[in-house]
Design a protein around this motif. Structure first.
Motif, short mmCIF file in Angstrom:
data_model
loop_
_atom_site.label_atom_id
_atom_site.label_comp_id
_atom_site.label_asym_id
_atom_site.label_seq_id
_atom_site.Cartn_x
_atom_site.Cartn_y
_atom_site.Cartn_z
N PRO A 10 -10.62 75.18 34.42
CA PRO A 10 -9.89 74.62 33.27
C PRO A 10 -8.92 75.60 32.63
O PRO A 10 -8.05 75.18 31.85
N ASP A 11 -9.02 76.90 32.96
CA ASP A 11 -8.16 77.90 32.33
C ASP A 11 -6.83 78.09 33.05
O ASP A 11 -5.91 78.71 32.51
N ILE A 12 -6.67 77.59 34.27
CA ILE A 12 -5.44 77.82 35.02
C ILE A 12 -4.35 76.88 34.52
O ILE A 12 -4.53 75.67 34.43
N LYS A 13 -3.19 77.47 34.23
CA LYS A 13 -2.04 76.72 33.74
C LYS A 13 -0.84 77.00 34.65
O LYS A 13 -0.58 78.16 34.99
N ILE A 14 -0.13 75.97 35.06
CA ILE A 14 1.08 76.14 35.86
C ILE A 14 2.19 75.29 35.25
O ILE A 14 1.96 74.20 34.72
N GLY A 53 23.17 59.26 59.75
CA GLY A 53 22.62 60.42 59.07
C GLY A 53 23.70 61.26 58.46
O GLY A 53 24.89 60.96 58.58
N SER A 54 23.30 62.33 57.78
CA SER A 54 24.27 63.20 57.12
C SER A 54 23.70 64.59 56.93
O SER A 54 22.52 64.76 56.63
N PHE A 55 24.58 65.59 57.07
CA PHE A 55 24.25 66.93 56.60
C PHE A 55 24.39 66.94 55.09
O PHE A 55 25.14 66.15 54.50
N GLN A 56 23.66 67.86 54.44
CA GLN A 56 23.72 67.98 52.99
C GLN A 56 23.56 69.45 52.61
O GLN A 56 22.89 70.22 53.31
N ALA A 57 24.17 69.83 51.51
CA ALA A 57 24.10 71.22 51.05
C ALA A 57 24.29 71.27 49.55
O ALA A 57 24.96 70.42 48.96
N GLY A 58 23.67 72.27 48.93
CA GLY A 58 23.80 72.40 47.49
C GLY A 58 23.08 73.63 46.98
O GLY A 58 23.03 74.67 47.64
N GLY A 59 22.51 73.51 45.79
CA GLY A 59 21.84 74.64 45.17
C GLY A 59 20.87 74.19 44.10
O GLY A 59 20.72 72.99 43.84
N GLY A 60 20.21 75.16 43.49
CA GLY A 60 19.24 74.81 42.46
C GLY A 60 18.88 76.00 41.60
O GLY A 60 19.25 77.15 41.89
N MET A 61 18.16 75.73 40.53
CA MET A 61 17.65 76.77 39.65
C MET A 61 16.28 76.34 39.17
O MET A 61 16.02 75.15 38.90
N TYR A 62 15.35 77.32 39.08
CA TYR A 62 13.96 77.01 38.74
C TYR A 62 13.38 78.08 37.81
O TYR A 62 13.77 79.26 37.88
N TYR A 63 12.45 77.64 36.99
CA TYR A 63 11.59 78.55 36.23
C TYR A 63 10.16 78.18 36.53
O TYR A 63 9.75 77.01 36.37
N ASN A 64 9.36 79.13 37.01
CA ASN A 64 7.96 78.90 37.36
C ASN A 64 7.07 79.85 36.57
O ASN A 64 7.42 81.02 36.39
N TYR A 65 5.93 79.33 36.13
CA TYR A 65 5.00 80.13 35.33
C TYR A 65 3.58 79.76 35.74
O TYR A 65 3.26 78.59 35.97
N ALA A 66 2.72 80.76 35.85
CA ALA A 66 1.30 80.54 36.11
C ALA A 66 0.49 81.52 35.28
O ALA A 66 0.90 82.69 35.10
N SER A 67 -0.65 81.08 34.75
CA SER A 67 -1.51 81.97 33.97
C SER A 67 -2.96 81.54 34.13
O SER A 67 -3.27 80.40 34.48
#
Length: 316
Positions: A140-144, A177-191
């Motif tokens: 119960p203590d794990i947070k993501i 079908g199709s090729f695809q390309a792009g990008g992204g940004m993320y923030y991840n946290y675990a405790s």
């Protein structure tokens, strides 16, 4: 907390800028057709989740999973614009797996030239299950936590339709079908209070910028039935802190974004299932690898409706 709020505001601004980009480019009508009905109402049954993978050098891998309920919901689509919502009832959880506090907002937008995946997820309380189904351990203590935004450009948009595969406002007439390309940004946290050690610490943060590329294809079977499969792979530059960015260690990590759909389209209704995954490496140390796996799986039934002319305002 201030850094989290700044990232949240940035993601919301980017989402607001990208969503209006509904580019009505010409398509090859031999491959893509639009349903004539302007309104569609649907029933949904879906499952959203985020889990933590914890791998140590000897190859032992532990998956910490949430006790997420299956959700039931409704969707409304008007001229390609969709809104949907649902609720996960508590009786649809397995009580033996403990209780997970969940805030999970996922948006998967499928435009003509662009697709967008938006994640706002906060989970606390996970469990593990061994080979013996009765060997369940509760944490119960794990947070993501994950905030994320990923966009991709669809190169063969004239012949391939994401809308046909994933929101049924169009029909794929021929396999393409199709090729695809792009990008992204993320923030991840675990405790964790005591259950996990993350490189000798009780918590970790990861800020990531990603470049992605891949391919997607839809097979049309006997006109009405279709199956779609696609995968993109991302190369991510990650750091544990935005302060003193030049002096921090930059890790090169990866994420994989598979998605699938299958369905049957009649003239006035559609039925099917779909799923999206984001398998992301969050941090790698000499003695530890940590990853987040995020997903959305769902089944749907959609009924398309005509608009009675007496309710439509006629032009003078």
């Amino acid at each position: 907390m201030v850094r989290i709020k700044r990232i949240t505001y940035t993601l919301i601004v980017l989402l607001a800028l990208l969503l209006p980009c509904r580019l009505y480019a010409q398509v090859d009508t031999a491959y893509i057709a639009t349903f004539p009905q302007k309104i569609a109402i649907g029933g949904l049954c879906y499952y959203d989740f985020m889990m933590l993978d914890y791998e140590i050098p000897d190859g032992e891998k532990i998956s910490y999973m949430p006790n997420s309920p299956v959700s039931l919901g409704l969707s409304i689509d008007y001229k390609g614009w969709s809104i949907s919502g649902g609720y996960g009832f508590d009786f649809m959880r397995d009580k033996e797996h403990g209780r997970t506090k969940i805030l999970d907002l996922q948006t998967h937008y499928y435009g003509r030239k662009f697709i967008l995946d938006f994640y706002f997820q906060d989970y606390q309380g996970l469990y593990t299950q061994g080979d013996d189904k009765d060997a369940i351990s509760l944490y119960p203590d794990i947070k993501i936590l994950q905030y994320g935004l990923c966009w991709q450009y669809v190169f063969n948009y004239r012949k391939f339709s994401y809308r046909a595969a994933f929101n049924q406002s169009e029909r794929q007439l021929k396999s393409a079908g199709s090729f695809q390309a792009g990008g992204g940004m993320y923030y991840n946290y675990a405790s964790s209070d005591s259950s996990l050690a993350m490189n000798g610490k009780a918590s970790l943060e990861s800020y990531q910028l990603s470049i992605t590329g891949g391919y997607v294809y839809t097979w049309v079977v006997k006109k009405n039935f279709h199956v779609s499969l696609g995968t993109s792979v991302g190369i991510n530059l990650a750091t544990e802190s935005l302060k003193n960015l030049g002096g921090n260690k930059i890790q090169v990590l990866s994420n994989v974004l598979p998605r699938f759909a299958a369905g049957y389209d009649a003239e006035t209704w559609s039925i099917g299932l779909s799923g999206t995954l984001n398998i992301m490496s969050v941090a790698e140390y000499d003695n530890l690898k940590i990853g987040f796996n995020t997903g959305h799986m769902g089944m749907f039934f959609i009924k398309r409706l005509e608009i009675d002319s007496k309710y439509v305002k006629k032009k003078p």
